[in-house]
Design an enzyme around this catalytic site. Structure first.
Site, short mmCIF file in Angstrom:
data_model
loop_
_atom_site.label_atom_id
_atom_site.label_comp_id
_atom_site.label_asym_id
_atom_site.label_seq_id
_atom_site.Cartn_x
_atom_site.Cartn_y
_atom_site.Cartn_z
CE LYS A 1 -3.90 -1.99 2.47
NZ LYS A 1 -4.28 -2.41 3.83
CG ASP B 1 -10.34 0.23 5.33
OD1 ASP B 1 -10.12 -0.30 4.23
OD2 ASP B 1 -9.62 0.08 6.33
CD GLN C 1 -3.83 -4.26 7.05
OE1 GLN C 1 -3.87 -3.25 6.35
NE2 GLN C 1 -4.05 -5.46 6.56
N1 LIG Z 1 -8.53 -2.07 7.30
C1 LIG Z 1 -8.29 -3.01 6.41
N2 LIG Z 1 -8.58 -2.80 5.11
C2 LIG Z 1 -8.33 -3.75 4.17
O1 LIG Z 1 -8.61 -3.56 2.96
C3 LIG Z 1 -7.72 -4.98 4.58
C4 LIG Z 1 -7.44 -5.15 5.95
N3 LIG Z 1 -7.73 -4.17 6.83
N4 LIG Z 1 -6.90 -6.30 6.38
C5 LIG Z 1 -6.52 -7.37 5.47
C6 LIG Z 1 -7.34 -7.38 4.20
C7 LIG Z 1 -6.71 -8.12 3.05
N5 LIG Z 1 -6.45 -7.13 2.02
C8 LIG Z 1 -5.76 -7.35 0.84
C9 LIG Z 1 -5.26 -6.34 0.04
C10 LIG Z 1 -4.50 -6.61 -1.08
C11 LIG Z 1 -4.22 -7.88 -1.45
C12 LIG Z 1 -3.37 -8.14 -2.65
O2 LIG Z 1 -2.83 -7.23 -3.25
N6 LIG Z 1 -3.16 -9.41 -3.05
C13 LIG Z 1 -2.34 -9.81 -4.17
C14 LIG Z 1 -1.25 -10.80 -3.74
C15 LIG Z 1 -0.45 -10.39 -2.55
C16 LIG Z 1 0.48 -11.48 -2.06
O3 LIG Z 1 1.22 -12.07 -2.89
O4 LIG Z 1 0.45 -11.76 -0.85
C17 LIG Z 1 -3.19 -10.50 -5.22
O5 LIG Z 1 -4.25 -11.03 -4.87
O6 LIG Z 1 -2.78 -10.54 -6.36
C18 LIG Z 1 -4.73 -8.91 -0.71
C19 LIG Z 1 -5.49 -8.66 0.42
C20 LIG Z 1 -6.87 -5.92 2.47
N7 LIG Z 1 -7.41 -5.99 3.69
#
Ligand SMILES: Nc1nc(=O)c2c([nH]1)NC[C@@H]1CN(c3ccc(C(=O)N[C@@H](CCC(=O)O)C(=O)O)cc3)C=[N+]21
Ligand SMILES: NC(=O)C1=CN([C@@H]2O[C@H](COP(=O)(O)OP(=O)(O)OC[C@H]3O[C@@H](n4cnc5c(N)ncnc54)[C@H](OP(=O)(O)O)[C@@H]3O)[C@@H](O)[C@H]2O)C=CC1
Length: 296
Positions: free
Chosen positions: A54, A121, A98
């Site tokens: 991020k 969020d 987070q």
């Molecule tokens: N307040 C809050 N807001 C959130 O939006 C929030 C949170 N807490 N806690 C955790 C979850 C999870 N989350 C993700 C964001 C990006 C990927 C992402 O970019 N994933 C990549 C892969 C990343 C990797 O390789 O680990 C993909 O799917 O291609 C995944 C999961 C946002 N979250």
């Protein structure tokens, strides 16, 4: 049918380019730089990965990134004091805490302490209520990213049968609200749903947000349906750690009309929408017109 792959990574890159373009104009024409503050409590390794990407992408689109890493034992009082400081900081337009938080902290209390106008969020009760009543709100990033991909795929979603598997406050419920807002007939399924396979088989749109690796097999998918896989599950396979969704991709891709992969689907769109929301919050804070095509 062999499904079209919905390339979330490429889609997200386009969204970020649009954001970057608008950020450059904001700086040039108004001398304003949008700022995003991300608060991480504790050292959950998965959370650290998200927070790092991020921060990196925030800077890449020309915004200021403020990272606050607090140790796992931080008191509620100290966390609330930080949020209060960020609420009152004019350089900060978006605040993200987070989740999940360590157990001794009350998540609802902490989230509702964020100024709703800076709640990028979209988790504050005011934003939840605004979304549910069809008013202008900060829309949760993951469901917003899913909606953008669905609209791009179908144009209008009006009248389509949509099934959302999962009823969490961060994904399932707001996703259902957005689909309803676009006039889908929406079913929200969860762990007590009876006969889930048949419920899913009715759907033109399936959004899976469960957190169970490859739980949805291809034979639950109606021929030609669009499948959005929100799940991010780390599993061991052939001695390696791999990332898989909540949908069994190989079998679902044989029946779906279109499907998002994991990784490279919903995940990158979540971060792109976080940046879009920060830009939107910054424009609203300064009484400027909102960016087009980046809100719900
Ligand atoms: N307040 C809050 N807001 C959130 O939006 C929030 C949170 N807490 N806690 C955790 C979850 C999870 N989350 C993700 C964001 C990006 C990927 C992402 O970019 N994933 C990549 C892969 C990343 C990797 O390789 O680990 C993909 O799917 O291609 C995944 C999961 C946002 N979250
Ligand atoms: N790509 C991204 O950007 C993001 C991905 N995620 C991922 O999405 C997934 C879901 O996250 P989140 O919503 O936070 O998860 P939660 O654990 O909060 O919610 C899971 C939901 O799935 C339901 N469920 C559990 N088991 C079953 C089952 N056997 N059949 C039907 N429903 C079931 C639960 O039902 P009940 O309510 O009855 O318990 C619950 O409503 C996770 O893999 C997470 O990592 C999350 C956020 C962002």
């Amino acid at each position: 049918m062999v499904a079209q792959v919905i390339d979330g990574k490429a889609f997200a890159a386009k969204v970020r380019a649009q954001v970057a373009d608008k950020v450059a104009k904001l700086k040039e024409e108004h001398g304003i730089t949008p700022g995003l503050a991300v608060v991480l409590v504790g050292e959950d390794p998965a959370s650290q990965v998200y927070v790092r990407s991020k921060g990196k992408q925030t800077v890449e689109v020309g915004m200021n990134s403020y990272e606050h890493k607090l140790d796992a034992e931080t008191s509620e009082q100290d966390l609330l004091a930080l949020i209060d400081k960020l609420n009152n900081d004019p350089a900060v337009h978006g605040i993200l805490v987070q989740l999940p938080l360590p157990k001794h902290l009350n998540e609802d209390l902490v989230i509702n302490a964020i100024n709703p106008a800076k709640d990028v969020d979209g988790f504050h009760i005011s934003n939840v209520g605004l979304l549910a009543t069809g008013q202008k709100a900060m829309v949760p990033c993951t469901p917003l990213g899913c909606l953008m991909m669905l609209r791009d795929q179908h144009g209008s979603l009006s009248g389509m049968d949509a099934v959302v598997i999962g009823r969490s406050n961060i994904v399932g419920k707001p996703m259902a609200q957005l689909l309803l807002g676009d006039s889908c007939t929406v079913t929200i399924a969860h762990s007590r749903t009876r006969n889930l396979p048949d419920v899913v088989r009715r759907a033109d749109i399936v959004v899976a947000a469960v957190g169970r690796p490859e739980m949805v097999p291809g034979d639950w998918i109606k021929e030609g349906a669009t499948v959005i896989d929100v799940g991010i599950n780390r599993i061991e396979r052939d001695g390696k750690t791999r990332l898989v969704g909540d949908v069994d991709y190989a079998s679902a891709a044989e029946r779906a009309g279109a499907i998002t992969p994991v990784p490279g689907g919903v995940g990158p769109m979540t971060i792109a929408c976080l940046l879009a929301n920060t830009l939107t919050a910054c424009c609203r804070a300064n009484g400027l017109p909102e960016p087009e095509g980046l809100t719900a």
